[in-house]
Design a protein around this motif. Structure first.
Motif, short mmCIF file in Angstrom:
data_model
loop_
_atom_site.label_atom_id
_atom_site.label_comp_id
_atom_site.label_asym_id
_atom_site.label_seq_id
_atom_site.Cartn_x
_atom_site.Cartn_y
_atom_site.Cartn_z
N ARG A 1 -21.34 -10.04 -10.66
CA ARG A 1 -20.57 -9.31 -9.64
C ARG A 1 -19.52 -10.19 -9.00
N VAL A 2 -19.85 -11.45 -8.76
CA VAL A 2 -18.88 -12.37 -8.16
C VAL A 2 -17.70 -12.58 -9.09
N HIS A 3 -17.98 -12.79 -10.37
CA HIS A 3 -16.89 -13.01 -11.34
C HIS A 3 -16.01 -11.77 -11.47
N ARG A 4 -16.64 -10.58 -11.45
CA ARG A 4 -15.84 -9.35 -11.52
C ARG A 4 -14.97 -9.20 -10.28
N SER A 5 -15.51 -9.55 -9.14
CA SER A 5 -14.75 -9.45 -7.89
C SER A 5 -13.55 -10.40 -7.92
N ILE A 6 -13.78 -11.61 -8.40
CA ILE A 6 -12.69 -12.59 -8.50
C ILE A 6 -11.62 -12.08 -9.46
N ALA A 7 -12.04 -11.53 -10.59
CA ALA A 7 -11.08 -11.01 -11.56
C ALA A 7 -10.26 -9.87 -10.96
N ARG A 8 -10.91 -8.97 -10.20
CA ARG A 8 -10.18 -7.87 -9.58
C ARG A 8 -9.17 -8.40 -8.57
N ARG A 9 -9.57 -9.41 -7.79
CA ARG A 9 -8.65 -9.97 -6.80
C ARG A 9 -7.47 -10.66 -7.48
N GLU A 10 -7.72 -11.34 -8.59
CA GLU A 10 -6.62 -11.99 -9.33
C GLU A 10 -5.65 -10.93 -9.86
N LEU A 11 -6.19 -9.86 -10.44
CA LEU A 11 -5.33 -8.80 -10.95
C LEU A 11 -4.54 -8.13 -9.83
N SER A 12 -5.18 -7.94 -8.71
CA SER A 12 -4.50 -7.34 -7.56
C SER A 12 -3.37 -8.25 -7.09
N GLY A 13 -3.64 -9.54 -7.02
CA GLY A 13 -2.60 -10.50 -6.61
C GLY A 13 -1.44 -10.52 -7.58
N GLN A 14 -1.75 -10.44 -8.88
CA GLN A 14 -0.69 -10.42 -9.89
C GLN A 14 0.14 -9.15 -9.76
N ALA A 15 -0.51 -8.03 -9.48
CA ALA A 15 0.22 -6.77 -9.32
C ALA A 15 1.15 -6.83 -8.11
N VAL A 16 0.66 -7.40 -7.01
CA VAL A 16 1.50 -7.53 -5.82
C VAL A 16 2.68 -8.44 -6.11
N GLU A 17 2.43 -9.55 -6.79
CA GLU A 17 3.51 -10.49 -7.11
C GLU A 17 4.55 -9.83 -8.02
N LEU A 18 4.08 -9.09 -9.02
CA LEU A 18 5.01 -8.40 -9.93
C LEU A 18 5.81 -7.36 -9.16
N GLY A 19 5.15 -6.62 -8.26
CA GLY A 19 5.87 -5.64 -7.46
C GLY A 19 6.91 -6.28 -6.57
N ALA A 20 6.57 -7.44 -5.99
CA ALA A 20 7.53 -8.14 -5.12
C ALA A 20 8.74 -8.61 -5.92
N HIS A 21 8.49 -9.12 -7.14
CA HIS A 21 9.61 -9.56 -7.98
C HIS A 21 10.50 -8.37 -8.35
N GLY A 22 9.88 -7.24 -8.69
CA GLY A 22 10.66 -6.05 -9.04
C GLY A 22 11.46 -5.54 -7.87
N PHE A 23 10.86 -5.49 -6.68
CA PHE A 23 11.55 -5.03 -5.49
C PHE A 23 12.72 -5.95 -5.15
N THR A 24 12.49 -7.25 -5.24
CA THR A 24 13.56 -8.22 -4.96
C THR A 24 14.70 -8.06 -5.94
N GLY A 25 14.39 -7.85 -7.21
CA GLY A 25 15.43 -7.65 -8.21
C GLY A 25 16.27 -6.42 -7.93
N VAL A 26 15.61 -5.34 -7.53
CA VAL A 26 16.34 -4.10 -7.23
C VAL A 26 17.24 -4.29 -6.01
N VAL A 27 16.72 -4.94 -4.97
CA VAL A 27 17.52 -5.16 -3.76
C VAL A 27 18.73 -6.03 -4.08
N LEU A 28 18.55 -7.06 -4.89
CA LEU A 28 19.68 -7.91 -5.25
C LEU A 28 20.74 -7.15 -6.04
N GLU A 29 20.32 -6.26 -6.94
CA GLU A 29 21.27 -5.47 -7.71
C GLU A 29 22.06 -4.53 -6.80
N TYR A 30 21.38 -3.91 -5.84
CA TYR A 30 22.08 -3.05 -4.89
C TYR A 30 23.07 -3.84 -4.04
#
Length: 80
Positions: free
Chosen positions: A33-62
């Motif tokens: 359960r601990v390892h699954r929780s860590i994996a979910r948190r890592e995936l969540s962090g990666q999704a947030v980071e990817l979303g932030a990069h995408g949002f920043t790219g869109v704002v810069l293009e605008y």
């Protein structure tokens, strides 16, 4: 009628180690359960980071499009 078990007969329990095996099973479940929780948190962090990069790219293009349309540093551009 069934006879009562004879005390010298071997049982299904592995020499009184059943308690340790149960603890091992519980420990493995907890660690899984601990390892699954860590994996979910890592995936969540990666999704947030990817979303932030995408949002920043869109704002810069605008911003680039806005400054190209209304002029940037140096005034309006000439159409050569």
């Amino acid at each position: 009628m069934a006879e009562p078990p004879v005390p010298d007969e071997p049982r299904d329990e592995p020499l009184g180690l059943a308690g340790f095996l149960d603890e091992d099973v519980e420990w493995n479940r907890l660690m899984t359960r601990v390892h699954r929780s860590i994996a979910r948190r890592e995936l969540s962090g990666q999704a947030v980071e990817l979303g932030a990069h995408g949002f920043t790219g869109v704002v810069l293009e605008y911003l680039k499009a806005f400054f190209e349309m209304f002029g940037g540093p140096g005034g309006r551009r000439r159409g050569d």
